[in-house]
Scaffold this active site. Structure first.
Site, short mmCIF file in Angstrom:
data_model
loop_
_atom_site.label_atom_id
_atom_site.label_comp_id
_atom_site.label_asym_id
_atom_site.label_seq_id
_atom_site.Cartn_x
_atom_site.Cartn_y
_atom_site.Cartn_z
N ALA A 1 29.20 26.19 -26.34
CA ALA A 1 30.12 25.24 -27.14
C ALA A 1 30.44 23.96 -26.24
O ALA A 1 30.73 22.96 -26.88
CB ALA A 1 31.24 25.97 -27.85
N THR A 2 30.71 24.09 -24.97
CA THR A 2 31.11 22.92 -24.12
C THR A 2 29.98 21.85 -24.35
O THR A 2 30.38 20.72 -24.34
CB THR A 2 30.99 23.56 -22.82
OG1 THR A 2 32.15 24.32 -22.37
CG2 THR A 2 31.34 22.39 -21.87
N ASN B 1 42.35 28.13 -29.96
CA ASN B 1 42.05 29.34 -29.26
C ASN B 1 43.16 29.81 -28.36
O ASN B 1 43.14 31.17 -28.03
CB ASN B 1 40.89 28.63 -28.14
CG ASN B 1 41.33 27.55 -27.15
OD1 ASN B 1 41.64 26.56 -27.85
ND2 ASN B 1 41.53 27.91 -26.08
N GLN C 1 36.38 29.57 -32.38
CA GLN C 1 37.25 30.88 -32.89
C GLN C 1 37.49 31.28 -34.34
O GLN C 1 38.23 32.10 -34.67
CB GLN C 1 38.70 30.38 -32.50
CG GLN C 1 38.88 30.24 -30.85
CD GLN C 1 38.56 31.69 -30.12
OE1 GLN C 1 38.91 32.72 -30.74
NE2 GLN C 1 38.05 31.55 -28.95
N SER D 1 29.62 28.76 -30.30
CA SER D 1 29.22 29.54 -29.16
C SER D 1 28.97 30.95 -29.36
O SER D 1 29.64 31.64 -29.94
CB SER D 1 30.47 29.28 -27.98
OG SER D 1 29.83 30.02 -26.80
N GLY D 2 27.82 31.48 -28.71
CA GLY D 2 27.17 32.90 -29.06
C GLY D 2 28.25 33.95 -28.49
O GLY D 2 28.60 34.92 -29.20
N HIS D 3 28.65 33.57 -27.33
CA HIS D 3 29.57 34.92 -26.63
C HIS D 3 31.15 35.11 -27.33
O HIS D 3 31.57 36.02 -26.90
CB HIS D 3 29.71 34.45 -25.17
CG HIS D 3 30.45 33.55 -24.67
ND1 HIS D 3 31.82 33.67 -24.20
CD2 HIS D 3 30.38 32.32 -24.92
CE1 HIS D 3 32.35 32.80 -23.72
NE2 HIS D 3 31.60 31.69 -24.07
N THR E 1 13.51 23.31 -22.08
CA THR E 1 12.89 24.46 -22.24
C THR E 1 13.92 25.20 -23.38
O THR E 1 14.93 25.64 -22.61
CB THR E 1 12.39 25.39 -21.45
OG1 THR E 1 11.32 24.66 -20.41
CG2 THR E 1 11.57 26.79 -22.01
N CYS F 1 38.94 28.82 -19.79
CA CYS F 1 38.37 27.55 -18.90
C CYS F 1 39.71 27.10 -18.10
O CYS F 1 39.46 25.92 -17.14
CB CYS F 1 37.73 26.30 -19.68
SG CYS F 1 36.53 26.96 -20.64
#
Length: 391
Positions: A74-75, A156, A185, A205-207, A243, A331
């Site tokens: 996401a960043t 968040n 979120q 974001s995945g995590h 890549t 963060c």
């Protein structure tokens, strides 16, 4: 001493990958290792997996596959959206104006600080006592030269849900302005409707949704012009050189699909957990609830303040009782400064300096909430004399 069973309650910072996501990622890492940009057969197999994953994400979010851009998280997605949109527009040499809320995640807010240094006029919107941006403030801030407006879906830190549909309707009346939403979120807990919100740029974001770290997505609807952040390759329509992370992309697609499919059940379960936790908070006079307790608040975030006590001290007191919570955004949590978000919402330095975030997951149990409630009581009882001494 930490108890045998540790209750993890920091899901807004990161989530454990779902076992199916881990299996998928492991299988792809083992079997499909070629570069998807290569022209040989192995490269073609990798490319097909990426294409399939792009389609799964597009279906889940009701967008076109060509509108799905893969990033490292996401960043990067937020930086690509904000800096990319404004820098692309400045080729015209015309004045540029941008709008951001005071409670955005640092990965958005810092982009606007950078734009100021580049000579862009930036309007920072305040929030009300619920932590929500007022649509009328957006309407007043919009100018003919406005390029982008960034308003997150769910905050968040304290969980305020923003009125995106109302804001998006206002922005639609300014065709040059692009509506960017940090959706990190909200997905998997609340409905997401990019068309209804008039959202042109959307970050994930995945995590945060039981996917892997190091992978994210930027949805770019309507081919919004963007200036790349990374140069050196033609990947992702020439907007993101490098890549492609094939295992991460496939795992992300599975995590997004599962999050969307489970959203309704997750929301109902989380609401029950949250209300029980708020009940414990209400029984502790020293604690001040910052999160909206009504429909303005997301179902998975409970933010409280313990005025007079430093946030990190309270976090460690909970950890000693087997509960893992946090202060502000992961963060920003090591900066030891009052929360910029809570300060914007409460206008109170004592509350902003003592915020504690407990974030939940639908797989938690009511017994877990009881443990958290007991830990809160114990921590406050332990720390209460220190606050009195401070006074």
């Amino acid at each position: 001493m930490v108890q045998d069973k540790v209750i993890y309650a920091d899901y807004s910072a990161s989530t454990p990958p779902h076992p199916e996501v881990i299996r998928t990622m492991s299988e792809v890492m083992e079997q499909i290792y070629a570069n998807p940009s290569s022209i040989h057969e192995f490269g073609g197999q990798a490319e097909q997996l990426v294409k399939r994953a792009r389609g799964v994400i597009a279906d889940a979010l009701k967008v076109s596959p060509t509108e799905v851009l893969f990033t490292s998280g996401a960043t990067e997605s937020n930086n690509m959206a904000v800096l990319g949109a404004v820098r692309a527009s400045r080729y015209s040499k015309k004045p540029a104006h941008a709008i951001v809320s005071a409670i955005e995640h640092a990965s958005v807010y810092a982009c606007y600080e950078q734009l100021k240094r580049e000579g862009v006029e930036v309007t920072v919107l305040p929030v009300d006592s619920n932590g929500c941006v007022r649509p009328e403030d957006v309407e007043q801030a919009l100018l003919p030269e406005t390029i982008i407006v960034s308003i997150m879906h769910v905050n968040n830190e304290m969980g305020a849900i923003q009125p995106l549909e109302q804001i998006g309707t206002l922005i639609k009346q300014h065709p040059k302005a692009v509506f960017h939403v940090d959706g990190v979120q909200g997905l998997g807990k609340l409905d997401v409707d990019l068309e209804r919100w008039n959202t042109r740029l959307f970050s994930l974001s995945g995590h945060k949704i039981r996917g892997p770290k190091g992978i994210g997505v930027l949805i770019r609807r309507g081919r919004v012009p963007l200036e790349p952040l990374l140069y050196g390759g033609s990947q992702e329509q020439g907007l993101r050189a490098g890549t492609l992370n094939v295992p991460g992309i496939v795992a992300l697609a599975k995590a997004i699909r599962m999050a969307v499919e489970g959203q309704a059940d997750n929301k109902n379960k989380l609401e029950q957990l949250k209300q029980k936790l708020i009940g414990y908070v209400s029984d502790i006079p020293e604690l001040v609830l910052n999160s909206p307790a009504d429909a303005h608040g997301a179902p998975h975030i409970v933010n409280v303040s313990f005025p007079g006590m430093k946030s990190e001290v309270a976090v460690h007191a909970l950890e000693e009782r087997g509960v893992i919570a946090s202060t502000q955004s992961a963060c920003s949590s090591k900066l030891h400064k009052p929360s910029r978000v809570l300060l914007a919402m409460t206008k109170n330095d004592r509350l902003a300096s003592s915020g504690l975030r407990i974030s939940l997951d639908a797989e938690m149990s009511m017994d877990d909430i009881d443990r958290i409630g007991q830990a809160l009581h114990g921590a406050v009882s332990q720390l209460r004399p220190l606050v009195q001494l401070e006074r």
